[in-house]
Write an enzyme that holds these catalytic residues in place. Structure first.
Site, PDB file in Angstrom:
ATOM      1  N   GLY A   7      -6.143  35.449  11.486  1.00  0.00           N
ATOM      2  CA  GLY A   7      -5.282  35.106  12.692  1.00  0.00           C
ATOM      3  C   GLY A   7      -4.418  36.137  13.176  1.00  0.00           C
ATOM      4  O   GLY A   7      -3.098  35.997  12.849  1.00  0.00           O
ATOM      5  N   SER A  55     -12.832  35.493  14.407  1.00  0.00           N
ATOM      6  CA  SER A  55     -14.228  35.634  13.916  1.00  0.00           C
ATOM      7  C   SER A  55     -14.233  34.523  12.725  1.00  0.00           C
ATOM      8  O   SER A  55     -13.295  34.526  12.032  1.00  0.00           O
ATOM      9  CB  SER A  55     -14.613  36.984  13.288  1.00  0.00           C
ATOM     10  N   GLU A  75      -9.192  46.244   5.418  1.00  0.00           N
ATOM     11  CA  GLU A  75     -10.446  46.128   6.461  1.00  0.00           C
ATOM     12  C   GLU A  75     -10.904  47.481   6.979  1.00  0.00           C
ATOM     13  O   GLU A  75     -12.034  47.528   7.011  1.00  0.00           O
ATOM     14  CB  GLU A  75      -9.470  45.343   8.007  1.00  0.00           C
TER      15      GLU A  75
END
Ligand SMILES: Cc1cc2nc3c(=O)[nH]c(=O)nc-3n(C[C@H](O)[C@H](O)[C@H](O)COP(=O)(O)OP(=O)(O)OC[C@H]3O[C@@H](n4cnc5c(N)ncnc54)[C@H](O)[C@@H]3O)c2cc1C
Lengths: 384, 282
Positions: free
Chosen positions: A125, A159, A242
């Site tokens: 988030g 997602s 990431e």
């Protein structure tokens, strides 16, 4: 320089192959790399139990403590078998490494092994309607209420949120502090009262990301990662993982795509020299990405720091994937308009091509990534 | 898996770079004194050692037959060039020429005016050709890898020049490198060169090891590295503005070398046609 496997690497590769041969659910090959929700939990749990999910995680947290080269080999073999990846993409790639870096012993104990076993699924988030690329502009409030935090606000494009058990959330913890010092990073239970997930239908027609609304959600104090006000630093750890450790996962998915492209071209007996040129180019680009990843892997293994050559992996991969999927549609010709025409047109490429447009937006837009390479790798003056 | 040069190879690179900065246009005698001529002949060095030199010579815009002489792989004291696509680079600087039919000919013929003025392309008069040693497939592989490495040297130097300029030059009160139209374009040039560097090193390793994928590796490396070098030079010229368009600035010489490399032994599409043949008919 030695590009072949060492005896240890060869033995590890053999083990992965055997594992896949014995455990890969039949029929998963057709579905592989289609939509992430297709990766099933049983397969993910098997990967966790066999120690493949947390290969490079320290042993004390349930990982295998293996070298990065094993991670690369594991991903290559999954691609070779066109096997689905682990369902816990966000947990494995972002939440887990962030908890390892910033978490308390209790947090590590509570969350890490369940990530590996796919017992608990995570979502991220970060983005908000008014804070996408400019993550530091996040306005979701995380108020300190003494014995708990109170969370209010809205997240966008998250997602996995519709199947997630936990969310790594960044928001405004210290509204009076200056930018970069005002954020707080917490772990939120997605089943807590006041959390509402609304699926957003994507360009593909599938709802794979979501809006999340937080209304007076109570979050225990022990769920903060780092200290109140450390949110920006903690988020940087998440983003580093990431984008940074994604390299081999990206070349592995591209490898699958190139294999499928070549199979399609053979199937359709492509003789047009222009199409053949473009197919060959995609293969060459894949090798370039793969060997660039090997170079940064070697730098990482030797120095502990990924080399600058790897920083562009995601940027390149996203553009390759967009070009490649578009090329597949051209090879399909008029069948590309059919989503379920059987045979050539089972909808795979039609979905992949549309989905690929998200690749240059998610996990840092290409413009933001070019800014990062320009400023941090090439040392050019800042644009802002 | 270890995709890095050894510390000895890194030392060789440092030595070569320092030497070429002082002496960008060394004679074959000077290179022989350093022990580099015939480096591929003995057992002490591999193609990977030589590849370090090929790249560094490219960076320095070296204007002689060193790499051609090395990849020709002929014994004796002659200095060799190789006939490429009907022309012989540095014809006036060598004593013998290897032709793709694997014959050696005395270096005689006309030297022609070339766009890259340092190339010295000549047209060979084929008098008194004798059989040469080795196979053309091997020479061609080595040559493709060497051209790819030279292109990597050219491309990275072109980007470095642009980065230095963009960090210094100001317009509208700001460094031009802070404008994304400039910085993003240079990022794309940099990324293309770095990706092709990986292919060039893969090709060099494949040649050194006679790996089963060597033909694919050299085809991929040559096509991608030479195209990346051209792209890098074009982006660099644009980032330099009018200065980059002048004869005085060195950039045009890098650009002209890159254009030669792009076409030498076939443009990218010819190599990709080979790759496509392998992918689609196997
Ligand atoms: C498939 C998909 C999955 C996603 N999953 C998640 C998720 O799980 N969790 C999550 O938190 N978020 C997720 N996102 C959101 C994603 O991170 C954001 O969409 C992205 O960061 C861009 O933010 P934005 O949409 O607000 O666009 P904006 O930031 O408004 O950008 C709009 C355009 O402006 C450009 N731009 C913005 N700033 C600059 C600048 N400084 N210089 C140059 N150009 C600039 C951008 O590159 C873009 O082209 C997902 C997005 C997609 C597409």
């Amino acid at each position: 320089m030695e590009l072949r496997d060492t005896p240890d690497e060869a033995a590890f590769r053999e083990g992965v192959r055997e594992f896949i041969a014995q455990n890969l659910p039949s029929g998963s090959k057709q579905r592989s790399a289609r939509r992430f929700e297709d990766a099933d939990r049983d397969w993910s749990r098997k990967l966790g139990e066999a120690g493949y999910a947390g290969l490079t995680w320290p042993k004390e947290y349930g990982g295998a403590g293996a070298p990065y080269s094993h991670q690369a080999i594991y991903l290559e073999e999954l691609a070779e078998a066109e096997a689905p990846s682990h369902l816990g993409v966000i947990g494995l790639g972002m939440a887990g490494p962030t908890i390892i870096a910033w978490g308390t012993p209790e947090q590590k104990e509570r969350y890490l092994s369940k990530i590996l076993m796919a017992d608990e699924i995570w979502c991220q988030g970060f983005s908000e309607p008014d804070a996408g690329s400019d993550l530091a502009a996040s306005r979701t409030r995380i108020e300190d209420q003494g014995d708990h935090f109170l969370v209010n606000g809205q997240k966008a494009w998250s997602s996995f949120a519709h199947i997630a058990d936990f969310c790594i959330l960044i928001g405004l913890g210290l509204p009076d502090e200056p930018r970069y010092k005002n954020l707080t990073y917490v772990i939120v239970d997605m089943h807590a009262p006041g959390v509402e997930v609304r699926p957003l239908v994507q360009i593909t027609g599938h709802p794979e990301f979501n809006e999340i609304f937080f209304t007076d959600v109570q979050v225990p104090k022990e769920n903060v990662l780092g200290a109140v006000g450390d949110g920006w630093q903690v988020a940087m750890t998440t983003l580093l993982h990431e984008r940074g450790t994604l390299g081999f996962a990206l070349s592995a998915t591209l490898d699958v795509a190139v294999r499928k492209l070549v199979a399609l071209a053979k199937d359709r007996n492509v003789t047009d020299p222009i199409l053949r040129d473009r197919i060959a180019r995609e293969w060459v680009e894949l090798q370039a990405l793969k060997y660039t990843n090997y170079r940064s892997l070697t730098t990482l293994t030797k120095t502990g720091i990924p080399g600058p050559e790897g920083s562009a992996s995601k940027l390149v991969w996203s553009e390759n994937n967009q070009r490649l999927t578009k090329l597949a549609l051209e090879i399909l010709g008029s069948h590309a308009q059919l989503t379920d025409g059987g045979g050539y047109a089972d909808g795979y490429w039609q979905y992949q091509q549309l989905r690929s447009r998200g690749n240059t937006i998610e996990a840092g837009t290409s413009e933001i990534l070019r800014n990062i390479v320009a400023e941090r790798v090439l040392g050019l003056p800042r644009s802002r | 898996m270890d995709f890095a040069f050894t510390s000895e190879q890194d030392d060789l690179r440092r030595e070569a770079r320092a030497f070429l900065e002082a002496t960008p246009s060394p004679s074959m005698e000077q290179l022989a004194e350093l022990g580099w001529v015939g480096i591929l002949q003995g057992d002490d060095f591999t193609f990977l050692d030589a590849s370090v030199l090929f790249e560094e010579l490219g960076r320095a815009l070296y204007d002689g037959p060193f790499a051609l002489n090395e990849v020709a792989g002929q014994p004796g004291d002659d200095v060799w060039s190789i006939e490429i696509d009907g022309f012989v680079p540095h014809l006036d600087k060598v004593t013998r020429v290897l032709t793709p039919d694997m014959r050696g000919t005395k270096a005689q013929g006309d030297t022609l005016a070339t766009v890259d003025e340092t190339l010295g392309l000549g047209r060979l008069s084929r008098n008194g050709a004798e059989a040469a040693q080795g196979e053309w497939v091997d020479v061609r592989r080595r040559l493709l890898a060497a051209l790819a490495l030279e292109a990597v040297g050219i491309g990275s130097k072109a980007i470095e020049l642009a980065l230095a300029y963009a960090s210094e030059r100001e317009q509208f009160g700001k460094k031009i490198g802070s404008y994304q139209a400039i910085s993003h374009s240079l990022v794309d040039g940099y990324v293309a060169v770095e990706l092709s560097r990986s292919l060039a090193y893969w090709a060099a390793w494949s040649v050194a090891e006679n790996d089963e994928q060597v033909d694919l590796a050299v085809a991929a490396a040559k096509s991608q590295a030479s195209e990346a070098a051209v792209l890098a030079c074009e982006k660099s010229i644009q980032a330099h503005g009018g200065v980059g368009f002048t004869w005085e600035h060195p950039l045009h010489r890098y650009y002209k070398r890159a254009l030669w490399l792009e076409g030498a032994l076939g443009y990218g599409r010819e190599h990709r046609a080979e790759v496509a043949e392998y992918l689609l008919s196997s």
